[in-house]
Design an enzyme around this catalytic site. Sequence first.
Site, PDB file in Angstrom:
ATOM      1  N   TRP A  36       0.823  -1.221   0.000  1.00  0.00           N
ATOM      2  CA  TRP A  36       0.000   0.000   0.000  1.00  0.00           C
ATOM      3  C   TRP A  36       0.849   1.259   0.000  1.00  0.00           C
ATOM      4  CZ3 TRP A  36      -5.037   2.052   0.898  1.00  0.00           C
ATOM      5  CH2 TRP A  36      -5.071   3.338   1.472  1.00  0.00           C
ATOM      6  N   ASP A  39       0.239   9.199   0.790  1.00  0.00           N
ATOM      7  CA  ASP A  39       0.844  10.493   0.443  1.00  0.00           C
ATOM      8  C   ASP A  39       2.282  10.470  -0.075  1.00  0.00           C
ATOM      9  OD1 ASP A  39      -1.294  10.797   2.141  1.00  0.00           O
ATOM     10  OD2 ASP A  39      -0.216  11.933   3.642  1.00  0.00           O
ATOM     11  N   GLN A  55       4.240   7.396   1.932  1.00  0.00           N
ATOM     12  CA  GLN A  55       3.636   6.647   3.031  1.00  0.00           C
ATOM     13  C   GLN A  55       3.433   5.219   2.543  1.00  0.00           C
ATOM     14  OE1 GLN A  55       2.179   8.243   6.409  1.00  0.00           O
ATOM     15  NE2 GLN A  55       4.243   8.698   5.726  1.00  0.00           N
ATOM     16  N   ARG A 166       0.382  17.420  12.413  1.00  0.00           N
ATOM     17  CA  ARG A 166       1.231  16.590  11.539  1.00  0.00           C
ATOM     18  C   ARG A 166       1.576  17.209  10.184  1.00  0.00           C
ATOM     19  NH1 ARG A 166      -3.723  14.058  12.183  1.00  0.00           N
ATOM     20  NH2 ARG A 166      -5.085  14.025  10.357  1.00  0.00           N
TER      21      ARG A 166
END
Length: 491
Positions: A36, A39, A55, A166
Amino acid sequence: MISEKLQQARDYEKENTYIVPETERPKFHVTAPVGWINDPNGFSEYKGEYHLFYQYHPYSTSWGPMHWGHVKTSDFIKWESLPVAMAPDTSYDGMGCFSGSAITLPDGRHLLMYTSVEKRSDKEGSADYQQQSVAIGDGIDYVKYAGNPVITTDMIPSKNDRFDFRDPKIWEEEGRYYCVVGSRSEDGSGELLLFESDNCLDWKYKTVVDRSCNKYGRMWECPDYFFLDNKQILIVSPQEMEGDGDEFHPGNGTVLFVGRRKDNDSFEREAVQTLDFGLDFYAPQTLLTSDNRRIMVAWMQNWDTSNVGNNKRKIYGQMTFPRELTLKGKRVYQSPAREIQKYYGTKIIYDDLEISGETVLGDIKGRVMDITVTLKVGNEPVFDRFEIKLAKGERHFTSLLYDARRSVFKIDRSRSGGVNDIVNDREFEALTVNGELKIRLLLDRYSVEAFLNDGEKTASCVIYTPLEEDEISFYASGSARVDIEKNELLL
Ligand code: FRU
């Protein structure tokens, strides 16, 4: 010293990349070796090459404890896969190495700044705290700084949330470093905090740059903040946005503000726009090339439409093609990074072709190409609808439709082969320029990116159609005249 967790991810990646058949991957868009991605992170030029991190959860096709995957390129088309850069392997980031950015230090090392998510427990229970940390490396291996986290929740105003804090975006200006970080204010909605430092390690809080006040969504994720020409640009990816006509759709959105930076470092908005009107686009991040181009890449997915049907695949998620940003008046235009032209093969051109009813042109088919259709609409269109169907076969197609009476463009992948009850079409206003609507399409197997009127508006989406279905048709109700330029891509 590479941690056990990082080594495990690197080994897993090496052993499992081969299980993804080549035909399941796009030709020139970034995907993970396996598993997977979401971002884009750390998009930066380093030692003459462009690095892109992302990510990453290699172990499944769903979101999981976040690692940073890594690729690099010299032309935005051919990407070289590099070993996983970071794993959630410390006490302060054990719940994940969330999104962030990168910069080159004066001594030539590469610094990654990211959100370290830490689980803390007390007698009231446990919670995930988000703080900002750094790792320094050589373009392949990165070492987390012993003084992490470098921006702690103690440093932010008490009204700001400790759990939604974040996605630092770092930059340098006249020898000083700055970063903006997404936060949630006392009204529960997005707010952008500015920090400054002279060495990227010791940071201090400066001010609030801008806030949503519940107008542009709730939490603001993945900010970017940069100059384009003489304007300050602010990009945010808000969660829980409300729809607003055809400009903003409900859910996770991306918003770009054009404005100026005031003397007190807060941002004054002058214009606002949606960054992409399609279905799959989120968390964009930019870099500045050495020849001064601002290039943006985004996750070509969206939280509202991802996490469905993932288990049938070996990889999930891809990036958009990198786009050059330019400012025209108070609007930011996007066009595919110009390097794509290096890969042009055979060019097929039709000049002033009449389309009446459904037309198939024998030499225009395929799932990988850069094609521009210029539709001559005029002042009083003599057709109601013009439609391009692509990735078309016995069972499937994806439709791009221009409704000339309403000046509306619609992208529709509901017949592309997807089997989930998710948003599959979207429409938005598309005005002609000098009587023409220019539709440029980048096709790369499982995606379509549309750039209207030289990038005034874009619409991106992934499609699910088997590769054999590769026809393209053109249709006009009435009679429409078009110019077509199709470029084969030699990849
Ligand atoms: C945006 C986001 C970021 C976060 C990351 C976690 O898509 O939610 O805010 O850092 O994904 O994977």
